[in-house]
Design an enzyme around this catalytic site. Structure first.
Site, PDB file in Angstrom:
ATOM      1  N   SER A  98      61.999 -65.903 -27.282  1.00  0.00           N
ATOM      2  CA  SER A  98      60.669 -66.456 -27.609  1.00  0.00           C
ATOM      3  C   SER A  98      59.747 -66.309 -26.401  1.00  0.00           C
ATOM      4  O   SER A  98      58.577 -65.959 -26.535  1.00  0.00           O
ATOM      5  CB  SER A  98      60.786 -67.933 -27.977  1.00  0.00           C
ATOM      6  N   HIS A 121      65.925 -64.413 -34.153  1.00  0.00           N
ATOM      7  CA  HIS A 121      66.366 -65.612 -34.895  1.00  0.00           C
ATOM      8  C   HIS A 121      66.559 -65.267 -36.372  1.00  0.00           C
ATOM      9  O   HIS A 121      67.543 -65.679 -36.994  1.00  0.00           O
ATOM     10  CB  HIS A 121      65.316 -66.731 -34.791  1.00  0.00           C
ATOM     11  N   ARG A 154      73.333 -63.285 -27.401  1.00  0.00           N
ATOM     12  CA  ARG A 154      72.715 -61.971 -27.202  1.00  0.00           C
ATOM     13  C   ARG A 154      73.436 -61.151 -26.152  1.00  0.00           C
ATOM     14  O   ARG A 154      73.579 -59.952 -26.277  1.00  0.00           O
ATOM     15  CB  ARG A 154      71.251 -62.151 -26.761  1.00  0.00           C
ATOM     16  N   LYS A 204      59.660 -80.890 -22.717  1.00  0.00           N
ATOM     17  CA  LYS A 204      59.520 -79.442 -22.522  1.00  0.00           C
ATOM     18  C   LYS A 204      58.141 -78.981 -22.993  1.00  0.00           C
ATOM     19  O   LYS A 204      57.755 -79.243 -24.136  1.00  0.00           O
ATOM     20  CB  LYS A 204      60.630 -78.730 -23.312  1.00  0.00           C
TER      21      LYS A 204
HETATM   22  O1  PNS Z   1      66.657 -72.635 -28.382  1.00  0.00           O
HETATM   23  P1  PNS Z   1      67.282 -73.473 -27.316  1.00  0.00           P
HETATM   24  O2  PNS Z   1      66.221 -74.147 -26.496  1.00  0.00           O
HETATM   25  O3  PNS Z   1      68.260 -72.698 -26.494  1.00  0.00           O
HETATM   26  O4  PNS Z   1      68.122 -74.635 -28.076  1.00  0.00           O
HETATM   27  C1  PNS Z   1      68.824 -75.592 -27.342  1.00  0.00           C
HETATM   28  C2  PNS Z   1      69.348 -76.717 -28.273  1.00  0.00           C
HETATM   29  C3  PNS Z   1      68.225 -77.344 -29.056  1.00  0.00           C
HETATM   30  C4  PNS Z   1      70.366 -76.150 -29.228  1.00  0.00           C
HETATM   31  C5  PNS Z   1      70.041 -77.769 -27.355  1.00  0.00           C
HETATM   32  O5  PNS Z   1      69.181 -78.126 -26.322  1.00  0.00           O
HETATM   33  C6  PNS Z   1      70.483 -79.023 -28.094  1.00  0.00           C
HETATM   34  O6  PNS Z   1      71.326 -78.980 -28.950  1.00  0.00           O
HETATM   35  N1  PNS Z   1      69.871 -80.175 -27.758  1.00  0.00           N
HETATM   36  C7  PNS Z   1      70.193 -81.435 -28.384  1.00  0.00           C
HETATM   37  C8  PNS Z   1      70.771 -82.427 -27.403  1.00  0.00           C
HETATM   38  C9  PNS Z   1      72.279 -82.430 -27.397  1.00  0.00           C
HETATM   39  O7  PNS Z   1      72.920 -82.520 -28.421  1.00  0.00           O
HETATM   40  N2  PNS Z   1      72.855 -82.358 -26.169  1.00  0.00           N
HETATM   41  C10 PNS Z   1      74.291 -82.465 -25.945  1.00  0.00           C
HETATM   42  C11 PNS Z   1      75.082 -81.217 -26.287  1.00  0.00           C
HETATM   43  S1  PNS Z   1      74.998 -79.985 -25.080  1.00  0.00           S
END
Ligand code: PNS
Length: 180
Positions: free
Chosen positions: A134, A23, A96, A47
């Site tokens: 992570s 990150h 990645r 989660k």
């Molecule tokens: O580190 P992660 O868990 O891969 O991050 C995922 C994240 C937080 C970027 C994603 O789950 C997110 O943007 N959630 C917010 C909900 C949202 O906007 N959903 C609709 C678009 S797909």
């Protein structure tokens, strides 16, 4: 203050449970393109996480102490709504490997559909972080492996506190080969 005076802002969203050197690598790349980066931690009660959102904020603040171009925030609801609210026109995501692609592609296109004014930019981390997550960082630490080059020092300390264990000692130095 106009957006021009404020400079360009990118949002780097994620779970960050915990933040890793992968990150940090993406954030550094983001800073080479954008004036400021806001690390946005998703509040996701559904989660199971190792660190609470408050702990994750604290850890990231500590990791970026003295770096005014990086801020930490939390959000719930739609990411594009959050980005618009804070005045960011760009979402940065790390890519990645091919395995990340499908999920990221779907998310980027859904976000574009929800708000076409917000652009998603993908950045590739250094090769050495291409297999780091992570989840793996936590697993390696929990099983006594060395995470020193995988997570920032504050994360290593916090992992040790969480698991009630001392961080594993640094790997012993290899003895230099004796010249024949
Ligand atoms: O580190 P992660 O868990 O891969 O991050 C995922 C994240 C937080 C970027 C994603 O789950 C997110 O943007 N959630 C917010 C909900 C949202 O906007 N959903 C609709 C678009 S797909």
């Amino acid at each position: 203050m106009t957006p021009q005076e404020r400079g360009s802002l990118a949002v780097f969203p994620g779970s960050f449970d915990p933040i890793t050197n992968g990150h940090l690598d993406i954030i550094a790349r983001g800073l080479s393109v954008f004036d400021d980066v806001t690390i946005a931690i998703l509040i996701n009660p559904g989660k199971q996480a190792l660190f609470t959102v408050e702990e994750r904020v604290e850890i990231i603040r500590e990791a970026y102490r003295g770096e005014p171009r990086v801020t930490v925030d939390t959000f719930s609801g739609l990411l594009v709504d959050y980005a618009e609210r804070v005045g960011a026109a760009v979402i940065v995501r790390g890519l990645r490997a091919i395995s990340d692609f499908e999920y990221e592609f779907q998310m980027a296109l859904m976000n574009r559909r929800l708000n076409p004014r917000i652009e998603t930019v993908f950045m590739m981390p250094a090769e050495g972080y291409s297999y780091l997550s992570s989840r793996l960082g936590k697993e390696v630490f929990q099983l006594g492996g060395r995470v020193r080059d995988l997570v920032p020092p504050i994360v290593e300390r916090r992992l040790a506190e969480k698991y009630g264990a001392k961080a594993p000692p640094a790997a012993p130095r290899r003895r230099a080969r004796r010249a024949r």
